[in-house]
Scaffold this motif. Structure first.
Motif, PDB file in Angstrom:
ATOM      1  N   ALA A  45       0.840  -1.208   0.000  1.00 15.70           N
ATOM      2  CA  ALA A  45       0.000   0.000   0.000  1.00 15.70           C
ATOM      3  C   ALA A  45       0.872   1.254   0.000  1.00 15.70           C
ATOM      4  CB  ALA A  45      -0.938  -0.006   1.205  1.00 15.70           C
ATOM      5  N   PRO A  46       1.698   1.455  -1.029  1.00 11.39           N
ATOM      6  CA  PRO A  46       2.599   2.617  -1.039  1.00 11.39           C
ATOM      7  C   PRO A  46       1.864   3.943  -1.075  1.00 11.39           C
ATOM      8  CG  PRO A  46       2.587   1.509  -3.178  1.00 11.39           C
ATOM      9  CD  PRO A  46       1.851   0.615  -2.228  1.00 11.39           C
ATOM     10  N   SER A  47       0.629   3.966  -1.629  1.00  8.19           N
ATOM     11  CA  SER A  47      -0.125   5.221  -1.690  1.00  8.19           C
ATOM     12  C   SER A  47      -0.853   5.521  -0.383  1.00  8.19           C
ATOM     13  CB  SER A  47      -1.135   5.174  -2.834  1.00  8.19           C
ATOM     14  OG  SER A  47      -2.080   4.143  -2.624  1.00  8.19           O
ATOM     15  N   LEU A  48      -0.601   4.707   0.654  1.00 10.49           N
ATOM     16  CA  LEU A  48      -1.178   4.952   1.974  1.00 10.49           C
ATOM     17  C   LEU A  48      -0.091   5.179   3.023  1.00 10.49           C
ATOM     18  CD1 LEU A  48      -3.977   2.218   1.987  1.00 10.49           C
ATOM     19  CD2 LEU A  48      -4.246   4.645   1.517  1.00 10.49           C
ATOM     20  N   PHE A  49       1.158   5.306   2.564  1.00 14.79           N
ATOM     21  CA  PHE A  49       2.290   5.542   3.473  1.00 14.79           C
ATOM     22  C   PHE A  49       2.766   6.968   3.188  1.00 14.79           C
ATOM     23  CE2 PHE A  49       5.213   2.426   5.788  1.00 14.79           C
ATOM     24  CZ  PHE A  49       5.716   3.386   6.641  1.00 14.79           C
ATOM     25  N   LEU A  50       2.236   7.912   3.929  1.00 10.77           N
ATOM     26  CA  LEU A  50       2.437   9.336   3.658  1.00 10.77           C
ATOM     27  C   LEU A  50       3.395   9.955   4.663  1.00 10.77           C
ATOM     28  CD1 LEU A  50       1.535  11.853   1.989  1.00 10.77           C
ATOM     29  CD2 LEU A  50      -0.302  12.152   3.681  1.00 10.77           C
ATOM     30  N   GLY A  51       4.313  10.787   4.158  1.00 12.16           N
ATOM     31  CA  GLY A  51       5.287  11.409   5.040  1.00 12.16           C
ATOM     32  C   GLY A  51       5.310  12.918   4.938  1.00 12.16           C
ATOM     33  N   VAL A  52       5.902  13.545   5.941  1.00 11.30           N
ATOM     34  CA  VAL A  52       6.255  14.960   5.911  1.00 11.30           C
ATOM     35  C   VAL A  52       7.777  15.006   5.851  1.00 11.30           C
ATOM     36  CG1 VAL A  52       6.179  17.172   7.100  1.00 11.30           C
ATOM     37  CG2 VAL A  52       4.248  15.603   7.281  1.00 11.30           C
ATOM     38  N   CYS A  69       0.964   5.594   8.213  1.00  7.85           N
ATOM     39  CA  CYS A  69       0.836   4.476   7.277  1.00  7.85           C
ATOM     40  C   CYS A  69      -0.468   3.735   7.543  1.00  7.85           C
ATOM     41  CB  CYS A  69       2.021   3.528   7.358  1.00  7.85           C
ATOM     42  SG  CYS A  69       2.295   2.777   8.964  1.00  7.85           S
ATOM     43  N   SER A  70      -1.054   3.208   6.461  1.00 15.11           N
ATOM     44  CA  SER A  70      -2.345   2.532   6.525  1.00 15.11           C
ATOM     45  C   SER A  70      -2.350   1.348   5.565  1.00 15.11           C
ATOM     46  CB  SER A  70      -3.490   3.480   6.137  1.00 15.11           C
ATOM     47  OG  SER A  70      -3.441   4.686   6.857  1.00 15.11           O
ATOM     48  N   THR A  71      -3.302   0.465   5.760  1.00 14.03           N
ATOM     49  CA  THR A  71      -3.644  -0.579   4.797  1.00 14.03           C
ATOM     50  C   THR A  71      -5.157  -0.559   4.628  1.00 14.03           C
ATOM     51  OG1 THR A  71      -3.609  -2.190   6.612  1.00 14.03           O
ATOM     52  CG2 THR A  71      -1.659  -2.085   5.202  1.00 14.03           C
ATOM     53  N   LEU A  72      -5.663  -1.297   3.655  1.00 19.60           N
ATOM     54  CA  LEU A  72      -7.097  -1.321   3.371  1.00 19.60           C
ATOM     55  C   LEU A  72      -7.740  -2.614   3.849  1.00 19.60           C
ATOM     56  CD1 LEU A  72      -7.177   0.156  -0.248  1.00 19.60           C
ATOM     57  CD2 LEU A  72      -7.718   1.337   1.891  1.00 19.60           C
ATOM     58  N   SER A  73      -9.012  -2.493   4.209  1.00 20.58           N
ATOM     59  CA  SER A  73      -9.776  -3.659   4.650  1.00 20.58           C
ATOM     60  C   SER A  73     -11.243  -3.440   4.324  1.00 20.58           C
ATOM     61  CB  SER A  73      -9.623  -3.860   6.167  1.00 20.58           C
ATOM     62  OG  SER A  73     -10.501  -4.874   6.636  1.00 20.58           O
ATOM     63  N   PRO A  74     -11.983  -4.505   4.004  1.00 15.46           N
ATOM     64  CA  PRO A  74     -13.430  -4.373   3.829  1.00 15.46           C
ATOM     65  C   PRO A  74     -14.163  -4.246   5.159  1.00 15.46           C
ATOM     66  CG  PRO A  74     -12.778  -6.648   3.520  1.00 15.46           C
ATOM     67  CD  PRO A  74     -11.504  -5.856   3.663  1.00 15.46           C
ATOM     68  N   ASP A  75     -13.460  -4.507   6.262  1.00 18.73           N
ATOM     69  CA  ASP A  75     -14.081  -4.408   7.588  1.00 18.73           C
ATOM     70  C   ASP A  75     -14.293  -2.946   7.952  1.00 18.73           C
ATOM     71  OD1 ASP A  75     -13.894  -7.148   7.763  1.00 18.73           O
ATOM     72  OD2 ASP A  75     -12.014  -7.104   8.896  1.00 18.73           O
ATOM     73  N   SER A  76     -15.418  -2.656   8.561  1.00 17.00           N
ATOM     74  CA  SER A  76     -15.702  -1.276   8.971  1.00 17.00           C
ATOM     75  C   SER A  76     -15.259  -0.999  10.396  1.00 17.00           C
ATOM     76  CB  SER A  76     -17.204  -0.983   8.841  1.00 17.00           C
ATOM     77  OG  SER A  76     -17.945  -1.853   9.673  1.00 17.00           O
ATOM     78  N   THR A  77     -14.588  -1.958  11.019  1.00 16.00           N
ATOM     79  CA  THR A  77     -14.012  -1.751  12.345  1.00 16.00           C
ATOM     80  C   THR A  77     -12.610  -2.321  12.347  1.00 16.00           C
ATOM     81  OG1 THR A  77     -14.376  -2.030  14.730  1.00 16.00           O
ATOM     82  CG2 THR A  77     -14.828  -3.935  13.332  1.00 16.00           C
TER      83      THR A  77
END
Length: 353
Positions: A45-52, A69-77
């Motif tokens: 998930a390179p487009s979810l690893f954001l830096g300053v 940094c984040s990853t994606l999931s279909p879970d809403s929790t």
């Protein structure tokens, strides 16, 4: 290094050593991520690893100052599974960004960078989604300790409640933000809006902006209305921070308590603005429970700025109650809130405008 030179950019694999150093300085060992987990997140998930960063990508000597940094999931929790796996399968019409870390280098904390970074991430998640994900990312989820709940609220997240995730010895609380997706005919306008909003956010932590308030010493007495109410906007004590702590309120909640409300370990104060609820503040943060005593019990929390962590700005005695759970019940109107609570904001440790 001037804050004006900082720039948002994606964290590359070559930046991960800097990222893990910041991560390990931000969390205790039992909570910090590993370099292997960072490599996994950045690769899937390179487009979810954001830096300053300290400079644009054209500068090979630039340094990483903060990241999320984040990853994606279909879970809403947020669950243990969604923390460990990245899933953007096309069969899932709705996906949520699971935010794992929001970390700032120790030399750059208390400057509003965490809030600016979260705002930028949410903007990018909402309106600059990769083509294969366009319209499918419906929101973001994270877990945090109770002392950081005000920080995430300031960035637009709402408290869900106590998380079932166990990660280290302390309790975690889940927070969320959901996106109202734009109509298709507006998508082309969004990239320009993001850049405009990013410029606004950048000025929020620019060193050229200053707190509009004045210290109490510049007034002949504590400024308040004839009925004792707070008659001014109260800002963070730190001159470089523009965080509004308390607006003028329509009810006279701000009569200053007597010296009996003083904490012996704090400098003497002319008094405290006494609020019945943390929800009465515009923005406020709390430290973890200390071993210090109040006139009523042992174990107070100090009040801090929600944006830059400056403190102590005052104090609160939770009387052994889990403040995060109490705020959740209060927010939902489900009862279980202590009567006679006082959240005491030191009249001499704020700025008045």
């Amino acid at each position: 290094m001037s804050l004006d030179s900082l720039t948002f950019d994606w964290v590359s694999s070559s930046d991960l050593d800097q990222a893990i150093t910041i991560e390990q300085a931000s969390f205790p060992p039992e909570e910090a991520a590993t370099i292997d987990s960072f490599k996994y997140r950045q690769s899937v998930a390179p487009s979810l690893f954001l830096g300053v960063f300290s400079a644009p990508s054209s500068d090979p000597s630039r340094k990483l100052i903060a990241f999320t940094c984040s990853t994606l999931s279909p879970d809403s929790t947020l669950t243990h599974h969604s923390m460990e796996h990245h899933d953007q399968d096309p069969k899932h019409p709705s996906l949520y960004a699971m935010i794992h870390s929001v970390c700032v280098h120790s030399e750059y904390r208390r400057k509003g960078l965490a809030t600016a970074l979260l705002n930028e991430l949410v903007l990018r998640l909402k309106v600059l989604q990769p083509k294969q994900l366009e319209g499918r990312i419906k929101g973001a989820r994270l877990i945090t300790h109770d002392v950081l709940i005000p920080l995430y609220k300031a960035a637009g997240f709402t408290l869900v409640g106590e998380s079932q995730v166990v990660h280290g010895p302390d309790k975690w609380y889940e927070m969320k933000v959901d996106f109202a997706m734009p109509p298709p005919n507006e998508v082309e306008k969004k990239e320009e809006e993001v850049h405009e909003k990013a410029a606004i956010i950048a000025t929020e932590f620019s060193s050229t902006r200053r707190n509009p308030g004045e210290l109490l010493a510049t007034f002949p007495s504590v400024p308040r209305g004839v009925d004792g109410r707070n008659s001014k906007e109260l800002f963070c004590l730190r001159e470089e921070c523009r965080c509004l702590l308390l607006p003028p309120l329509p009810v006279p909640i701000s009569s200053l308590p007597s010296s009996d409300s003083a904490v012996p370990t704090l400098p003497p104060s002319p008094g405290y603005w006494s609020l019945p609820s943390p929800l009465s503040f515009e923005n406020i943060g709390f430290t973890k429970t200390t071993s210090l005593s109040s006139p009523f019990s042992v174990g107070i929390k100090f009040l801090t700025c929600a944006d830059c962590d400056t403190g102590p700005l005052g104090w609160h005695d939770p009387q052994g109650v889990d403040l995060g759970m109490e705020v959740e019940r209060e927010n939902e109107g489900t009862g279980g809130v202590r009567e006679g609570r006082m959240f005491l904001l030191d009249a001499e440790r704020v700025r008045y405008a």
